[in-house]
Design a protein around this motif. Structure first.
Motif, PDB file in Angstrom:
ATOM      1  N   ALA A 165      53.957 -55.569 -40.896  1.00 23.93           N
ATOM      2  CA  ALA A 165      54.034 -55.125 -39.503  1.00 23.93           C
ATOM      3  C   ALA A 165      53.423 -56.163 -38.570  1.00 23.93           C
ATOM      4  CB  ALA A 165      53.333 -53.779 -39.338  1.00 23.93           C
ATOM      5  N   ASP A 200      55.836 -58.955 -38.185  1.00 20.64           N
ATOM      6  CA  ASP A 200      56.925 -58.546 -37.292  1.00 20.64           C
ATOM      7  C   ASP A 200      56.472 -58.537 -35.832  1.00 20.64           C
ATOM      8  OD1 ASP A 200      58.644 -58.215 -39.419  1.00 20.64           O
ATOM      9  OD2 ASP A 200      58.539 -56.023 -39.426  1.00 20.64           O
ATOM     10  N   ILE A 201      55.264 -58.046 -35.595  1.00 21.42           N
ATOM     11  CA  ILE A 201      54.731 -57.963 -34.230  1.00 21.42           C
ATOM     12  C   ILE A 201      54.578 -59.360 -33.635  1.00 21.42           C
ATOM     13  CG2 ILE A 201      52.663 -57.377 -32.886  1.00 21.42           C
ATOM     14  CD1 ILE A 201      52.422 -54.908 -34.858  1.00 21.42           C
ATOM     15  N   SER A 260      57.950 -60.975 -33.082  1.00 20.86           N
ATOM     16  CA  SER A 260      58.727 -60.313 -32.033  1.00 20.86           C
ATOM     17  C   SER A 260      58.044 -60.364 -30.670  1.00 20.86           C
ATOM     18  CB  SER A 260      58.957 -58.848 -32.402  1.00 20.86           C
ATOM     19  OG  SER A 260      59.608 -58.735 -33.631  1.00 20.86           O
ATOM     20  N   ILE A 271      56.526 -50.663 -33.900  1.00 19.83           N
ATOM     21  CA  ILE A 271      56.898 -51.617 -34.950  1.00 19.83           C
ATOM     22  C   ILE A 271      56.175 -51.275 -36.250  1.00 19.83           C
ATOM     23  CG2 ILE A 271      56.739 -54.036 -35.686  1.00 19.83           C
ATOM     24  CD1 ILE A 271      57.190 -54.792 -32.730  1.00 19.83           C
ATOM     25  N   THR A 295      57.894 -50.202 -39.786  1.00 20.01           N
ATOM     26  CA  THR A 295      57.620 -51.013 -40.972  1.00 20.01           C
ATOM     27  C   THR A 295      57.028 -50.158 -42.085  1.00 20.01           C
ATOM     28  OG1 THR A 295      57.265 -52.958 -39.575  1.00 20.01           O
ATOM     29  CG2 THR A 295      56.399 -53.054 -41.826  1.00 20.01           C
TER      30      THR A 295
END
Length: 187
Positions: A53, A56-57, A60, A77, A81
């Motif tokens: 996560a 991804d954070i 993104s 997010i 996840t």
């Protein structure tokens, strides 16, 4: 408004600035770990979900538009996840479960009780809930998400979220009543 603008600026900087990416990861790391742990009962799996996560954070972040707080955006997010990781682990365990004898499975250790009068910890009751019910219960009561927010994050209708919340609450009540009636004490 100024905080949201500062968050959006920080997120845009993350595209090219390692210091900004590091600041985002430090700011949100503990929150993401707590959220993943609340959604995934096994520590190793929740740690994996938190790491994924956070990746991804950070990756993104340049797309963050500042329409909400950075924390609320990161929560969405992290929840997605965690749900994805839990689903993948569940599917993997179903595929390999035939190779494991029931006696080989480790018993869960004791955990601290959340409140007097409840035979086991809240976490122990949550661990017994099906994943879908556990997720909506944690999101609503721990994270304070509204039904529409939960529906958006989980990708199900608001009526499904409401049904799962009601069913989860009732299932926990039944488990507590059962434990009280049988004087069950444990993890």
């Amino acid at each position: 408004m100024a905080d949201e603008e500062a968050d959006a600026r920080l997120a845009r900087q993350a595209a090219t600035d390692a210091t900004a990416r590091d600041a985002i990861a430090r700011r949100l790391g503990a929150r993401v770990r707590r959220l993943c742990r609340a959604l995934i009962p096994h520590a190793d799996d929740s740690d994996d979900a938190a790491q994924l996560a956070l990746l991804d954070i950070v990756q993104s972040a340049p797309g963050f538009r500042g329409e909400s707080s950075l924390e609320a955006w990161a929560d969405r997010i992290a929840v997605r996840t965690a749900i994805r990781v839990a689903r993948q682990r569940r599917l993997a365990s179903v595929r390999t479960q035939g190779d494991i004898a029931p006696d080989d499975l480790a018993a869960p250790g004791p955990s601290p009780k959340a409140a007097d009068g409840i035979p086991r910890s809240i976490a122990a009751y949550l661990d017994e809930l099906p994943e879908a019910r556990r997720t909506v219960l944690v999101l609503h009561h721990v994270m304070g998400c509204s039904v529409p927010e939960i529906a958006e994050v989980t990708g199900v209708s608001m009526n499904t979220v409401k049904d799962r919340l009601l069913a989860a609450r009732e299932q926990v009540r039944r488990m507590v009543r059962r434990d009280l009636a049988t004087c069950r004490r444990g993890p």
